[in-house]
Design a protein around this motif. Structure first.
Motif, PDB file in Angstrom:
ATOM      1  N   GLN A 375     -33.193  45.973  58.385  1.00 52.99           N
ATOM      2  CA  GLN A 375     -31.747  45.805  58.467  1.00 52.99           C
ATOM      3  C   GLN A 375     -31.118  46.791  59.459  1.00 52.99           C
ATOM      4  O   GLN A 375     -30.245  46.424  60.245  1.00 52.99           O
ATOM      5  N   TYR A 378     -31.878  45.681  63.008  1.00 51.33           N
ATOM      6  CA  TYR A 378     -31.126  44.506  63.444  1.00 51.33           C
ATOM      7  C   TYR A 378     -29.642  44.826  63.617  1.00 51.33           C
ATOM      8  O   TYR A 378     -29.019  44.435  64.612  1.00 51.33           O
ATOM      9  N   GLN A 379     -29.074  45.555  62.648  1.00 56.00           N
ATOM     10  CA  GLN A 379     -27.620  45.723  62.631  1.00 56.00           C
ATOM     11  C   GLN A 379     -27.150  46.952  63.414  1.00 56.00           C
ATOM     12  O   GLN A 379     -26.122  46.899  64.083  1.00 56.00           O
ATOM     13  N   HIS A 382     -29.487  46.873  66.989  1.00 57.01           N
ATOM     14  CA  HIS A 382     -29.384  45.582  67.655  1.00 57.01           C
ATOM     15  C   HIS A 382     -30.732  45.200  68.299  1.00 57.01           C
ATOM     16  O   HIS A 382     -30.810  44.826  69.468  1.00 57.01           O
ATOM     17  N   VAL A 384     -34.833  43.395  67.447  1.00 54.78           N
ATOM     18  CA  VAL A 384     -35.797  42.667  66.618  1.00 54.78           C
ATOM     19  C   VAL A 384     -37.178  43.182  67.014  1.00 54.78           C
ATOM     20  O   VAL A 384     -37.520  43.202  68.201  1.00 54.78           O
ATOM     21  N   PRO A 411     -31.373  40.561  69.472  1.00 53.11           N
ATOM     22  CA  PRO A 411     -31.185  39.255  68.806  1.00 53.11           C
ATOM     23  C   PRO A 411     -30.625  38.189  69.725  1.00 53.11           C
ATOM     24  O   PRO A 411     -30.792  36.986  69.476  1.00 53.11           O
ATOM     25  N   LEU A 417     -34.291  35.357  67.365  1.00 54.58           N
ATOM     26  CA  LEU A 417     -34.287  35.032  65.933  1.00 54.58           C
ATOM     27  C   LEU A 417     -35.598  34.382  65.507  1.00 54.58           C
ATOM     28  O   LEU A 417     -36.015  34.517  64.347  1.00 54.58           O
ATOM     29  N   LEU A 420     -37.761  37.256  64.824  1.00 54.77           N
ATOM     30  CA  LEU A 420     -37.378  37.892  63.574  1.00 54.77           C
ATOM     31  C   LEU A 420     -37.910  37.096  62.378  1.00 54.77           C
ATOM     32  O   LEU A 420     -38.392  37.679  61.396  1.00 54.77           O
ATOM     33  N   ASN A 447     -32.394  35.900  55.777  1.00 54.57           N
ATOM     34  CA  ASN A 447     -30.943  35.889  55.529  1.00 54.57           C
ATOM     35  C   ASN A 447     -30.435  37.272  55.137  1.00 54.57           C
ATOM     36  O   ASN A 447     -29.331  37.680  55.512  1.00 54.57           O
ATOM     37  N   THR A 450     -30.367  39.453  58.468  1.00 57.30           N
ATOM     38  CA  THR A 450     -29.398  39.026  59.484  1.00 57.30           C
ATOM     39  C   THR A 450     -27.986  38.929  58.940  1.00 57.30           C
ATOM     40  O   THR A 450     -27.017  38.985  59.712  1.00 57.30           O
ATOM     41  N   HIS A 470     -27.697  30.371  66.829  1.00 56.45           N
ATOM     42  CA  HIS A 470     -27.896  31.509  67.738  1.00 56.45           C
ATOM     43  C   HIS A 470     -26.650  31.658  68.622  1.00 56.45           C
ATOM     44  O   HIS A 470     -26.616  31.259  69.781  1.00 56.45           O
TER      45      HIS A 470
END
Length: 477
Positions: A375, A378-379, A382, A384, A411, A417, A420, A447, A450, A470
């Motif tokens: 997490q 990804y968040q 930024h 993968v 991403p 994705l 990922l 889920n 992302t 996307h």
């Protein structure tokens, strides 16, 4: 009787010659000997001429001429010794060797060579030497009437083709056919010539591949030179050996030194990216669509692409370090060699998650840490990972560490994705097999990471829905 002469045995001795000294005797004998020697030769008008040479002999009063004549004598003596060595070496063998190339005086220049000595091979009449084929005059034929021979004559062409074999490359062995009366047809000669060219091209390719691709354990001459320069510059104290090998890189352990007067970690690793050409087909898709490197990507120059690959891992690690994600710390990037901090202790690397002997509680802890890191990646970063599995996760000091982020993409990458989702499948499958009951399935894990809410269905439908959703805008860093 009174009328007879009595001979007395001890009669009187004739008077002896007057005595003379030994010096007088020797000088008299010497004079008589010289007189006899002079009378044996005809009268000579010029006493400086050499009787053993012809009338037009060179002037021996010249020091240069005397030196040359003396050198000639030395050369002949050397050649005589060479003959004896050759005779001794060959013996009675049917196969003999010749020291002809080492002679000082050529045999037919030496007028004093005798017939009873070892025969010298006269190269002018070498029976094993290939005869040059007769050249056809400009008019295109020779002879007259029935004996006419054109340049297309089978025998003439065959001999010419045999002679042309001498022009093949040195590495092409044509045997001793050149010394025989071979007659190669045009078809055979052309096949041989084509084979010669093919072998030359193949040899050149192999040589180029050896020089420009990584050799054993990714250390080709250029890479070895870079590593030596790091040691000489004091960045590294010494390089200890290989601790890990993979499809795309080889990792060496080293002792750190100092860089720009700043201390380097005590233990570091050198990640050497392989430059073998067959690896780039799989790597292209990770770089060419990454907007950070799209302007610098060149599929035609693999060495420059591999530098981008190393540079990309450096940037990804730096971004992860800012987010305080446990990962190696970048020390130095030099072309396709990345120097990073060592995750382990006393030359022993930390075990991969697949090899770590963890209790069920530790395995559960590892799962929650991996979920949190995915997490964060990804968040916050930024990114993968794009190759996340139990092989690229280390267990060290009671927590998980992420490594091998050279292929990590944003991403917004056209396949980001999809990568990922593949990571989620690897992580979910591993922890479910290890008995972690809290492990989410790959759809829910995707889920959760992302923040999307894609309905769970068949895998193909899910991936198609991922591709359609996307719509994230790229963020520049």
């Amino acid at each position: 009787g009174p009328g007879m002469d009595v001979i007395i045995p001890w009669g009187s001795v004739a008077p002896a010659a007057p005595p003379c000294s030994l010096t007088d005797v020797m000088s008299e004998q010497l004079a008589r000997q010289l007189d006899e020697e002079n009378s044996a030769f005809p009268a000579i008008a010029d006493p400086t001429s050499d009787l053993l040479l012809v009338d037009d002999a060179p002037d021996t009063t010249s020091d240069l001429m005397l030196a040359q004549m003396l050198q000639m004598q030395f050369d002949r003596e050397f050649d005589n010794q060479l003959r004896r060595e050759e005779k001794k070496f060959n013996g009675d063998s049917k196969v003999s060797i010749s020291f002809e190339n080492y002679r000082k005086v050529h045999p037919y220049e030496d007028s004093d060579s005798s017939e009873d000595e070892v025969d010298w091979q006269d190269t002018r009449h070498d029976p094993y030497r290939a005869e040059k084929p007769q050249t056809t005059p400009r008019k295109g034929f020779t002879g007259k009437g029935k004996n006419i021979t054109t340049k297309h004559d089978e025998v003439t062409c065959g001999r010419k083709n045999t002679a042309r074999m001498d022009n093949f490359a040195p590495e092409i062995h044509v045997g001793d056919g050149l010394g025989m009366d071979l007659k190669l047809s045009n078809q055979v000669f052309n096949s041989l010539k084509q084979h010669c060219y093919s072998e030359q091209r193949r040899s050149a390719r192999l040589h180029e591949k050896k020089e420009h691709s990584t050799a054993e354990q990714a250390v080709d001459p250029r890479t070895r030179l870079l590593m030596y320069k790091m040691v000489n510059a004091g960045v590294l104290e010494n390089i200890n050996g290989c601790i890990s090998t993979g499809k795309e890189s080889v990792v060496f352990h080293a002792d750190g030194g100092s860089l720009d007067e700043q201390p380097v970690p005590e233990e570091v690793v050198l990640k050497v990216f392989k430059t073998t050409l067959n690896e780039f087909k799989n790597r292209d898709r990770y770089i060419k669509d990454d907007y950070r490197f799209i302007d610098r990507f060149s599929k035609l120059n693999p060495r420059k692409v591999i530098r981008l690959w190393a540079e990309k891992e450096m940037h990804n690690l730096s971004r992860m370090k800012k987010a305080e994600i446990p990962c190696p710390e970048v020390v130095l990037l030099k072309k396709h060699i990345l120097v990073m901090s060592f995750i382990g202790k006393d030359h022993v690397p930390a075990p991969k998650l697949k090899d770590a002997m963890l209790s069920s509680e530790d395995m559960k802890t590892a799962y929650h840490q991996v979920l949190h890191l995915m997490q964060q990646l990804y968040q916050e970063c930024h990114l993968v990972h794009a190759d996340l599995s139990e092989y690229n996760i280390l267990w060290h000091q009671g927590k998980v560490w992420l490594i091998d982020v050279s292929q990590s993409v944003e991403p917004t990458h056209p396949h980001g994705l999809e990568f990922l989702f593949r990571d989620c499948r690897n992580v979910s499958t591993f922890f479910q097999k290890r008995g972690v009951s809290e492990a989410l399935n790959m759809y829910d894990l995707f889920n959760t990471v992302t923040g999307l809410n894609i309905p769970v269905g068949a895998e193909d439908e899910f991936i198609a829905e991922v591709t359609r959703s996307h719509l994230i805008k790229p963020r520049l860093y």
